[in-house]
Design a protein around this motif. Structure first.
Motif, short mmCIF file in Angstrom:
data_model
loop_
_atom_site.label_atom_id
_atom_site.label_comp_id
_atom_site.label_asym_id
_atom_site.label_seq_id
_atom_site.Cartn_x
_atom_site.Cartn_y
_atom_site.Cartn_z
N PRO A 42 0.82 -1.22 0.00
CA PRO A 42 0.00 0.00 0.00
C PRO A 42 0.85 1.27 0.00
CG PRO A 42 -0.75 -1.55 1.69
CD PRO A 42 0.55 -2.07 1.15
N HIS A 43 0.40 2.25 -0.73
CA HIS A 43 1.07 3.53 -0.88
C HIS A 43 1.35 4.18 0.49
CE1 HIS A 43 1.93 7.36 -2.97
NE2 HIS A 43 1.26 7.93 -2.00
N ASP A 44 0.36 4.12 1.37
CA ASP A 44 0.53 4.78 2.67
C ASP A 44 1.54 4.08 3.56
OD1 ASP A 44 -1.36 2.66 2.86
OD2 ASP A 44 -2.21 3.50 4.69
N VAL A 45 1.83 2.82 3.31
CA VAL A 45 2.84 2.09 4.10
C VAL A 45 4.25 2.54 3.70
CG1 VAL A 45 3.81 -0.19 4.59
CG2 VAL A 45 1.34 0.12 4.55
N LEU A 46 4.46 2.82 2.42
CA LEU A 46 5.79 3.28 1.97
C LEU A 46 6.15 4.63 2.56
CD1 LEU A 46 5.79 2.22 -1.78
CD2 LEU A 46 7.14 1.24 0.07
N GLN A 115 7.50 3.74 -8.23
CA GLN A 115 6.05 3.92 -8.38
C GLN A 115 5.53 4.94 -7.37
OE1 GLN A 115 4.10 0.10 -8.10
NE2 GLN A 115 4.10 -0.10 -10.32
N PHE A 116 6.06 4.89 -6.15
CA PHE A 116 5.66 5.83 -5.10
C PHE A 116 5.96 7.27 -5.55
CE2 PHE A 116 6.82 8.28 -1.28
CZ PHE A 116 5.64 8.17 -0.55
N ALA A 117 7.17 7.49 -6.08
CA ALA A 117 7.56 8.83 -6.54
C ALA A 117 6.66 9.30 -7.68
CB ALA A 117 9.02 8.84 -6.97
N GLU A 118 6.31 8.40 -8.58
CA GLU A 118 5.44 8.76 -9.69
C GLU A 118 4.05 9.15 -9.18
OE1 GLU A 118 5.47 5.63 -12.63
OE2 GLU A 118 7.67 5.68 -12.72
N ARG A 119 3.52 8.39 -8.23
CA ARG A 119 2.20 8.72 -7.66
C ARG A 119 2.25 10.07 -6.94
NH1 ARG A 119 1.08 3.21 -4.70
NH2 ARG A 119 3.16 2.86 -5.43
#
Length: 169
Positions: A42-46, A115-119
């Protein structure tokens, strides 16, 4: 004689698969094995752990238990108590380590944080365009994008650098 690691040679000889080797090492270390190859994070975990610290300690946040305030982290060396203490201090929660082979972990780390940076970039651009923040955090690390392995991340990083140069002129 043949080069490579012991793990690579044992797998090539058919003595182990990636999973059985990882499970065996985890058993030896007395820490549960966790394959991260096909795992959705999940995005929020990163957001709990910045990429620089994740790479420094070879640790990837996997899931967060809100009730008990515990962060499960895949690590190449889950027996490194110093790293676990530093991670605990950095995230402010109890760390639950899991063993993941280093090669698998490095690949997943790069993929997930790109992917996190792109989001984050998309959220930031949306915020600029609409004037409101649709995400919890719209911070983009341009330097991380410029250093990323993925071509898309590099391109986006370069575009952001050019935009920042033109904005300051």
């Amino acid at each position: 004689e043949q080069g490579g690691t012991l793990r690579e040679q044992l797998i090539a000889l058919g003595e182990f698969t990636e999973q059985s080797f990882g499970a065996r090492v985890a058993q030896f270390l007395r820490v549960p094995y966790l394959s991260v190859q096909n795992r959705q994070i999940p995005h929020d975990v990163l957001k709990f752990l910045p990429q620089e610290k994740a790479e420094k300690y070879l640790a990837l946040p996997i899931e967060f238990d809100k009730k008990n305030r515990r962060l499960t982290v895949a690590m190449a060396d889950p027996t490194d108590m110093s790293a676990i203490d530093n991670l605990k201090f950095a995230v402010g929660h109890t760390i639950i380590p899991r063993y993941t082979p280093e090669e698998e972990l490095r690949d997943k780390l790069q993929h997930e944080y790109a992917q996190f940076a792109e989001r984050e970039l998309v959220a930031s651009l949306k915020k600029e365009r609409t004037g409101r923040d649709d995400s919890v955090s719209a911070v983009v690390d341009v330097q991380a994008l410029l250093n990323a392995d993925q071509a898309v991340s590099k391109l986006l990083g370069q575009l952001l650098s050019l935009a920042a140069e033109h904005a300051s002129e």
